[in-house]
Design a protein around this motif. Sequence first.
Motif, PDB file in Angstrom:
ATOM      1  N   HIS A   8       0.796  -1.214   0.000  1.00 61.85           N
ATOM      2  CA  HIS A   8       0.000   0.000   0.000  1.00 61.85           C
ATOM      3  C   HIS A   8       0.834   1.272   0.000  1.00 61.85           C
ATOM      4  O   HIS A   8       0.306   2.354   0.024  1.00 61.85           O
ATOM      5  CB  HIS A   8      -0.933   0.013   1.207  1.00 61.85           C
ATOM      6  CG  HIS A   8      -1.792  -1.203   1.281  1.00 61.85           C
ATOM      7  ND1 HIS A   8      -2.689  -1.539   0.297  1.00 61.85           N
ATOM      8  CD2 HIS A   8      -1.874  -2.169   2.197  1.00 61.85           C
ATOM      9  CE1 HIS A   8      -3.288  -2.664   0.614  1.00 61.85           C
ATOM     10  NE2 HIS A   8      -2.818  -3.060   1.756  1.00 61.85           N
ATOM     11  N   LEU A  38      -9.230   0.116 -10.760  1.00 60.09           N
ATOM     12  CA  LEU A  38     -10.012  -0.462  -9.661  1.00 60.09           C
ATOM     13  C   LEU A  38     -11.485  -0.655 -10.013  1.00 60.09           C
ATOM     14  O   LEU A  38     -12.229  -1.269  -9.253  1.00 60.09           O
ATOM     15  CB  LEU A  38      -9.916   0.454  -8.428  1.00 60.09           C
ATOM     16  CG  LEU A  38      -8.549   0.584  -7.793  1.00 60.09           C
ATOM     17  CD1 LEU A  38      -8.547   1.719  -6.774  1.00 60.09           C
ATOM     18  CD2 LEU A  38      -8.124  -0.726  -7.152  1.00 60.09           C
ATOM     19  N   TRP A  40     -13.639   1.759 -10.020  1.00 61.65           N
ATOM     20  CA  TRP A  40     -14.312   2.562  -9.010  1.00 61.65           C
ATOM     21  C   TRP A  40     -14.978   3.769  -9.653  1.00 61.65           C
ATOM     22  O   TRP A  40     -14.407   4.420 -10.528  1.00 61.65           O
ATOM     23  CB  TRP A  40     -13.319   3.101  -7.991  1.00 61.65           C
ATOM     24  CG  TRP A  40     -12.919   2.171  -6.903  1.00 61.65           C
ATOM     25  CD1 TRP A  40     -13.164   0.840  -6.814  1.00 61.65           C
ATOM     26  CD2 TRP A  40     -12.172   2.527  -5.741  1.00 61.65           C
ATOM     27  NE1 TRP A  40     -12.604   0.340  -5.666  1.00 61.65           N
ATOM     28  CE2 TRP A  40     -11.997   1.360  -4.990  1.00 61.65           C
ATOM     29  CE3 TRP A  40     -11.631   3.712  -5.277  1.00 61.65           C
ATOM     30  CZ2 TRP A  40     -11.307   1.351  -3.787  1.00 61.65           C
ATOM     31  CZ3 TRP A  40     -10.937   3.702  -4.083  1.00 61.65           C
ATOM     32  CH2 TRP A  40     -10.782   2.536  -3.335  1.00 61.65           C
ATOM     33  N   ARG A  44     -17.543   6.067  -5.189  1.00 66.16           N
ATOM     34  CA  ARG A  44     -16.807   5.113  -4.351  1.00 66.16           C
ATOM     35  C   ARG A  44     -15.498   5.707  -3.858  1.00 66.16           C
ATOM     36  O   ARG A  44     -15.138   5.557  -2.690  1.00 66.16           O
ATOM     37  CB  ARG A  44     -16.536   3.830  -5.116  1.00 66.16           C
ATOM     38  CG  ARG A  44     -15.918   2.764  -4.237  1.00 66.16           C
ATOM     39  CD  ARG A  44     -15.906   1.446  -4.916  1.00 66.16           C
ATOM     40  NE  ARG A  44     -15.855   0.404  -3.918  1.00 66.16           N
ATOM     41  CZ  ARG A  44     -15.916  -0.866  -4.192  1.00 66.16           C
ATOM     42  NH1 ARG A  44     -16.057  -1.246  -5.448  1.00 66.16           N
ATOM     43  NH2 ARG A  44     -15.849  -1.754  -3.244  1.00 66.16           N
ATOM     44  N   ARG A  48     -14.423   6.323   0.053  1.00 64.58           N
ATOM     45  CA  ARG A  48     -13.191   5.757   0.604  1.00 64.58           C
ATOM     46  C   ARG A  48     -12.208   6.822   1.076  1.00 64.58           C
ATOM     47  O   ARG A  48     -11.398   6.572   1.955  1.00 64.58           O
ATOM     48  CB  ARG A  48     -12.506   4.870  -0.432  1.00 64.58           C
ATOM     49  CG  ARG A  48     -13.296   3.655  -0.852  1.00 64.58           C
ATOM     50  CD  ARG A  48     -13.231   2.576   0.229  1.00 64.58           C
ATOM     51  NE  ARG A  48     -13.973   1.414  -0.136  1.00 64.58           N
ATOM     52  CZ  ARG A  48     -13.433   0.271  -0.570  1.00 64.58           C
ATOM     53  NH1 ARG A  48     -12.141   0.161  -0.684  1.00 64.58           N
ATOM     54  NH2 ARG A  48     -14.211  -0.737  -0.865  1.00 64.58           N
ATOM     55  N   ALA A  81      -6.236   0.541  -1.646  1.00 62.89           N
ATOM     56  CA  ALA A  81      -6.917  -0.428  -2.517  1.00 62.89           C
ATOM     57  C   ALA A  81      -5.937  -1.193  -3.400  1.00 62.89           C
ATOM     58  O   ALA A  81      -6.350  -2.048  -4.180  1.00 62.89           O
ATOM     59  CB  ALA A  81      -7.944   0.293  -3.377  1.00 62.89           C
TER      60      ALA A  81
END
Length: 100
Positions: A8, A38, A40, A44, A48, A81
Amino acid sequence: MLSEPSAHSAVLAAGFSGRRHRLQNVTAEQSRAARALLNWSRVRLGARSDVSEDTIREFENGNRIPRNGNLTRIRRALEAAGIVFTSGSPSLNYPSGDAV
Protein backbone atom coordinates in the motif's frame (compact mmCIF):
# COMPACT_ATOMS: atom_id res chain seq x y z
CA MET A 1 18.15 -0.57 7.48
CA LEU A 2 15.45 -0.26 4.83
CA SER A 3 12.34 -2.32 5.23
CA GLU A 4 10.52 -3.88 2.31
CA PRO A 5 7.84 -1.46 0.99
CA SER A 6 4.30 -2.56 1.73
CA ALA A 7 1.75 -3.20 -1.01
CA HIS A 8 0.00 0.00 0.00
CA SER A 9 2.97 2.34 0.02
CA ALA A 10 3.83 4.70 -2.79
CA VAL A 11 6.81 3.76 -4.91
CA LEU A 12 8.81 6.77 -5.93
CA ALA A 13 11.07 5.51 -8.68
CA ALA A 14 12.87 8.74 -9.47
CA GLY A 15 15.63 9.71 -7.09
CA PHE A 16 15.03 7.11 -4.39
CA SER A 17 17.95 7.26 -1.98
CA GLY A 18 16.66 5.20 0.92
CA ARG A 19 15.40 8.23 2.82
CA ARG A 20 11.73 8.82 3.48
CA HIS A 21 10.11 10.82 0.71
CA ARG A 22 7.17 13.12 1.13
CA LEU A 23 4.04 11.83 -0.58
CA GLN A 24 3.68 13.43 -3.97
CA ASN A 25 0.24 14.71 -4.86
CA VAL A 26 -1.79 12.60 -7.22
CA THR A 27 -2.60 14.19 -10.59
CA ALA A 28 -6.03 14.29 -12.21
CA GLU A 29 -4.83 11.84 -14.86
CA GLN A 30 -3.48 9.45 -12.22
CA SER A 31 -6.73 9.63 -10.28
CA ARG A 32 -8.79 8.76 -13.37
CA ALA A 33 -6.42 5.95 -14.36
CA ALA A 34 -6.33 4.51 -10.85
CA ARG A 35 -10.13 4.55 -10.62
CA ALA A 36 -10.30 2.77 -13.97
CA LEU A 37 -7.88 0.07 -12.76
CA LEU A 38 -10.01 -0.46 -9.66
CA ASN A 39 -13.30 -0.09 -11.55
CA TRP A 40 -14.31 2.56 -9.01
CA SER A 41 -16.80 5.35 -9.56
CA ARG A 42 -16.16 8.85 -8.23
CA VAL A 43 -18.79 8.11 -5.59
CA ARG A 44 -16.81 5.11 -4.35
CA LEU A 45 -13.53 7.04 -4.31
CA GLY A 46 -15.28 9.83 -2.44
CA ALA A 47 -16.60 7.41 0.16
CA ARG A 48 -13.19 5.76 0.60
CA SER A 49 -11.30 9.06 0.78
CA ASP A 50 -13.86 11.22 2.58
CA VAL A 51 -13.66 13.74 -0.28
CA SER A 52 -16.84 14.93 -2.00
CA GLU A 53 -17.77 13.54 -5.40
CA ASP A 54 -18.03 17.13 -6.68
CA THR A 55 -14.45 17.85 -5.63
CA ILE A 56 -13.20 14.68 -7.35
CA ARG A 57 -15.17 15.43 -10.53
CA GLU A 58 -13.95 19.04 -10.70
CA PHE A 59 -10.37 17.88 -10.05
CA GLU A 60 -10.41 15.12 -12.66
CA ASN A 61 -11.99 17.46 -15.22
CA GLY A 62 -9.23 20.01 -14.65
CA ASN A 63 -11.52 22.68 -13.21
CA ARG A 64 -10.20 22.67 -9.64
CA ILE A 65 -7.12 21.84 -7.63
CA PRO A 66 -8.23 20.37 -4.29
CA ARG A 67 -6.56 21.29 -1.03
CA ASN A 68 -3.44 19.28 -0.21
CA GLY A 69 -5.30 17.39 2.52
CA ASN A 70 -7.93 16.22 0.03
CA LEU A 71 -5.28 15.18 -2.49
CA THR A 72 -3.53 13.20 0.24
CA ARG A 73 -6.80 11.47 1.21
CA ILE A 74 -7.48 10.58 -2.45
CA ARG A 75 -3.98 9.14 -2.86
CA ARG A 76 -4.12 7.16 0.38
CA ALA A 77 -7.53 5.68 -0.49
CA LEU A 78 -6.22 4.53 -3.88
CA GLU A 79 -3.04 3.11 -2.34
CA ALA A 80 -5.06 1.29 0.34
CA ALA A 81 -6.92 -0.43 -2.52
CA GLY A 82 -3.64 -1.62 -4.05
CA ILE A 83 -2.66 1.19 -6.42
CA VAL A 84 1.08 1.84 -6.65
CA PHE A 85 2.24 5.22 -7.94
CA THR A 86 5.54 5.40 -9.78
CA SER A 87 7.11 8.10 -11.92
CA GLY A 88 4.84 6.88 -14.73
CA SER A 89 1.25 5.70 -14.68
CA PRO A 90 -0.36 4.16 -11.61
CA SER A 91 -0.55 0.38 -11.50
CA LEU A 92 -2.53 -2.12 -9.50
CA ASN A 93 -0.41 -4.22 -7.15
CA TYR A 94 -1.60 -7.81 -7.16
CA PRO A 95 -0.50 -10.17 -4.39
CA SER A 96 1.97 -12.72 -5.80
CA GLY A 97 0.25 -15.22 -8.05
CA ASP A 98 -2.95 -13.20 -8.37
CA ALA A 99 -2.13 -11.19 -11.49
CA VAL A 100 -4.44 -11.54 -14.45
